[in-house]
Design a protein around this motif. Sequence first.
Motif, PDB file in Angstrom:
ATOM      1  N   SER A 154       7.214 -11.429  -2.007  1.00  0.00           N
ATOM      2  CA  SER A 154       7.664 -10.397  -2.950  1.00  0.00           C
ATOM      3  C   SER A 154       6.640 -10.123  -4.043  1.00  0.00           C
ATOM      4  N   THR A 205       5.006  -6.356  -4.870  1.00  0.00           N
ATOM      5  CA  THR A 205       4.990  -5.603  -6.132  1.00  0.00           C
ATOM      6  C   THR A 205       3.570  -5.235  -6.538  1.00  0.00           C
ATOM      7  N   SER A 231      15.653 -10.123  -5.277  1.00  0.00           N
ATOM      8  CA  SER A 231      16.241  -9.733  -6.565  1.00  0.00           C
ATOM      9  C   SER A 231      15.715 -10.555  -7.732  1.00  0.00           C
ATOM     10  N   GLU A 277      11.614  -8.489 -11.100  1.00  0.00           N
ATOM     11  CA  GLU A 277      11.849  -7.225 -11.795  1.00  0.00           C
ATOM     12  C   GLU A 277      10.503  -6.749 -12.332  1.00  0.00           C
ATOM     13  N   THR A 305      13.104   0.065  -9.712  1.00  0.00           N
ATOM     14  CA  THR A 305      13.770  -0.769  -8.714  1.00  0.00           C
ATOM     15  C   THR A 305      15.145  -0.193  -8.400  1.00  0.00           C
ATOM     16  N   LYS A 351      15.945  -5.669  -3.114  1.00  0.00           N
ATOM     17  CA  LYS A 351      15.746  -4.466  -3.915  1.00  0.00           C
ATOM     18  C   LYS A 351      14.523  -3.700  -3.431  1.00  0.00           C
ATOM     19  N   CYS A 411      11.292  -1.333  -4.587  1.00  0.00           N
ATOM     20  CA  CYS A 411      10.468  -1.052  -5.759  1.00  0.00           C
ATOM     21  C   CYS A 411       9.472   0.046  -5.402  1.00  0.00           C
TER      22      CYS A 411
END
Length: 320
Positions: A156, A160, A175, A178, A184, A296, A298
């Motif tokens: 993850s 990002t 999740s 962030e 998101t 999620k 992004c």
Amino acid sequence: MRLKNAKLDGDPLKSIDKPSPMTKPIRFDLPDLKLFAAVATAGSLSKGAASLPLALSAASSRLRQLEHRLGLHLFTRHAGGVRLTPAGETLLEHAQRILRAAQDAQQAMNCLNGEQQESLRLYANTTANSTVLPGLLGRFLVDRPYVNVALVECPSREVTLAVERGEADLGVIDSGFEPPGLLTLPMRHYRLAVLVAPQHALAQQAVVSFRELTQHDLVGLPEASAMQGFLKKMASLAGVDLHIRARAPSFAAIARLVASGVGAAVVPESTGLDYRDTMGLALVPLSDEWAGRELKLCLRPWESQPTTVRELAAFLSGLD
């Protein structure tokens, strides 16, 4: 009525007579709006014109004509170039929407004519790729033969970074992340469960707590994975240690290690059900409340995304 005081990079704009709305209806055309948006973005008439490209004199003339039709000054001059007036800021907001809509319409027509193929780059973590993402992506692509997707699997955190750097159009992450500066959207909920061999001590239990699980040898994903980091955090909060006997890059490899009796593994419940049915393994639900997790999406700001990226994001998040 006379409007005064505007210059564009040393090229003075003449005073503009404000037309009567009864005799001079407002008219926009795409080349003028494209030039206006380019100058506004660059903060300079010369740089904006060069980006199209368009001769400086022609750019200045076009903007004068646009301002004349509006009866408003759109720019004021400063030492470094130009800046938008309040009227210019309002027009820029509308111009960007108009230009984006025109581009989307042309793209849609090209696709219908078979003139254009679109390629998207979708980065996703191991959990997404082993659970809901392939099925959802397949349904999206069946209805859009002009879209091609390169699906890349990575942790993850790397997802990002790829989205932030523009290497990925869209990302699917755990999740627990962030990322600042990225939009998101919720995608899907899932639960964690424990995969064990049939002869394992936990195989016959109805449920198992995480604390009890940590008393046994474990098989896990690489340390850099979001799920492994999350489990490590939960162990720290519970004051227990994780005894990881083996690490593997995918849930398929983890399942084979579990079947060999190396240890137990925490996996998404839907993934575990597949291995239970195909490999004869046992799947025991985790009783802890935090075993309910979420994937999620992004992506970079919504307004800046092409139509197909927005369509895919809306489809995957259930917004369409």
